[in-house]
Design a protein around this motif. Sequence first.
Motif, PDB file in Angstrom:
ATOM      1  N   GLN A   1      -9.625 -14.341 -14.431  1.00  0.00           N
ATOM      2  CA  GLN A   1      -9.995 -12.929 -14.427  1.00  0.00           C
ATOM      3  C   GLN A   1      -8.827 -11.999 -14.097  1.00  0.00           C
ATOM      4  O   GLN A   1      -8.935 -10.790 -14.305  1.00  0.00           O
ATOM      5  N   ILE A   2      -7.722 -12.539 -13.600  1.00  0.00           N
ATOM      6  CA  ILE A   2      -6.600 -11.650 -13.298  1.00  0.00           C
ATOM      7  C   ILE A   2      -6.064 -11.003 -14.569  1.00  0.00           C
ATOM      8  O   ILE A   2      -5.384  -9.981 -14.510  1.00  0.00           O
ATOM      9  N   GLY A   3      -6.411 -11.580 -15.706  1.00  0.00           N
ATOM     10  CA  GLY A   3      -6.019 -10.967 -16.971  1.00  0.00           C
ATOM     11  C   GLY A   3      -6.751  -9.671 -17.249  1.00  0.00           C
ATOM     12  O   GLY A   3      -6.364  -8.915 -18.147  1.00  0.00           O
ATOM     13  N   ASN A   4      -7.802  -9.376 -16.470  1.00  0.00           N
ATOM     14  CA  ASN A   4      -8.579  -8.152 -16.667  1.00  0.00           C
ATOM     15  C   ASN A   4      -8.077  -6.983 -15.826  1.00  0.00           C
ATOM     16  O   ASN A   4      -8.631  -5.891 -15.899  1.00  0.00           O
ATOM     17  N   TYR A   5      -7.055  -7.220 -15.006  1.00  0.00           N
ATOM     18  CA  TYR A   5      -6.498  -6.128 -14.215  1.00  0.00           C
ATOM     19  C   TYR A   5      -5.847  -5.101 -15.136  1.00  0.00           C
ATOM     20  O   TYR A   5      -5.295  -5.446 -16.185  1.00  0.00           O
ATOM     21  N   GLU A  47      -3.167  -3.390 -14.513  1.00  0.00           N
ATOM     22  CA  GLU A  47      -1.728  -3.635 -14.536  1.00  0.00           C
ATOM     23  C   GLU A  47      -1.436  -4.890 -15.353  1.00  0.00           C
ATOM     24  O   GLU A  47      -2.101  -5.899 -15.205  1.00  0.00           O
ATOM     25  N   LYS A  48      -0.435  -4.834 -16.189  1.00  0.00           N
ATOM     26  CA  LYS A  48      -0.150  -5.940 -17.092  1.00  0.00           C
ATOM     27  C   LYS A  48       0.723  -7.020 -16.462  1.00  0.00           C
ATOM     28  O   LYS A  48       0.872  -8.095 -17.012  1.00  0.00           O
ATOM     29  N   ASN A  49       1.318  -6.736 -15.305  1.00  0.00           N
ATOM     30  CA  ASN A  49       2.261  -7.697 -14.727  1.00  0.00           C
ATOM     31  C   ASN A  49       1.722  -8.381 -13.476  1.00  0.00           C
ATOM     32  O   ASN A  49       2.484  -8.965 -12.709  1.00  0.00           O
ATOM     33  N   VAL A  50       0.415  -8.316 -13.255  1.00  0.00           N
ATOM     34  CA  VAL A  50      -0.158  -8.903 -12.044  1.00  0.00           C
ATOM     35  C   VAL A  50       0.097 -10.402 -11.985  1.00  0.00           C
ATOM     36  O   VAL A  50       0.432 -10.954 -10.933  1.00  0.00           O
ATOM     37  N   GLU A  51      -0.035 -11.065 -13.113  1.00  0.00           N
ATOM     38  CA  GLU A  51       0.156 -12.514 -13.151  1.00  0.00           C
ATOM     39  C   GLU A  51       1.575 -12.888 -12.723  1.00  0.00           C
ATOM     40  O   GLU A  51       1.778 -13.820 -11.936  1.00  0.00           O
ATOM     41  N   ALA A  52       2.554 -12.141 -13.211  1.00  0.00           N
ATOM     42  CA  ALA A  52       3.949 -12.418 -12.859  1.00  0.00           C
ATOM     43  C   ALA A  52       4.221 -12.100 -11.390  1.00  0.00           C
ATOM     44  O   ALA A  52       4.932 -12.847 -10.700  1.00  0.00           O
ATOM     45  N   ILE A  53       3.655 -11.001 -10.904  1.00  0.00           N
ATOM     46  CA  ILE A  53       3.836 -10.634  -9.493  1.00  0.00           C
ATOM     47  C   ILE A  53       3.246 -11.708  -8.589  1.00  0.00           C
ATOM     48  O   ILE A  53       3.865 -12.145  -7.611  1.00  0.00           O
TER      49      ILE A  53
END
Length: 237
Positions: free
Chosen positions: A55-59, A61-67
């Motif tokens: 679900q982090i893909g639904n944030y 912000e587009k860079n949450v996964e990298a952060i």
Amino acid sequence: MPHPACGSSFLHSEKRFLNIGLGDIHAAEATLDEIFAYLEQADKPCIVAIDEFQQIGNYAEKNVEAILRTKVQHCRNAHFIFAGSQKHIMMNMFNSPARPFYQSVNMMQLQSIPLIAYKPFVERLFLENEKNIEPELIEQVYDFFEGHTWYVQLMFNELYILTGKGQLCDRSLHDTALTNILQMQDFTYQEIFSRLPEKQKEVLIAIGKVNPEKPDVPLNKNDAFQKVQKRRVQEKR
């Protein structure tokens, strides 16, 4: 049943929990800073379990996964568990070279809850509310959905509703419960079906119409729905 939101639970050896849901996060990077500061300051190592991680893909912000990957990589006081119910998305997140979490974990697939554990669980919940359920019905539902927890629980929820206090939930209610669920989900299934390519629609229609016991005799509409639904369960596993 799988929870629709992404949530995290933090536990260290004193068994104190900190729960954070998707709705609690307003500024992803600032919130992550706070979480990891908490982890680093904990007096003992922590275990961080993130449910429905895809679900982090639904944030927004587009860079949450990298952060998050950077934070996890530099965190020395915690071990992380990433769990998710959408297998294909999870596999892509951890197996694609283009994704931040590429090859960063040891992967494990959780098998279905065994019937021997599921049966007393269902019986206990019925008994706690002055209801009874046939053991054979529990087995029938479990086998029909091949142990897939989301569908099994959905079915037992409906069976529970159909059973009054002091009554026995028996196998005669199986088809009624299944029909009720299909009717409730009818719009959703039609919407999914409408978005499929024409070839996939044709295949699904063909699958739904074939009677495996009598290939020359088409199923009725309700049986066809049940067959397609079971096919969806198998594909989701």
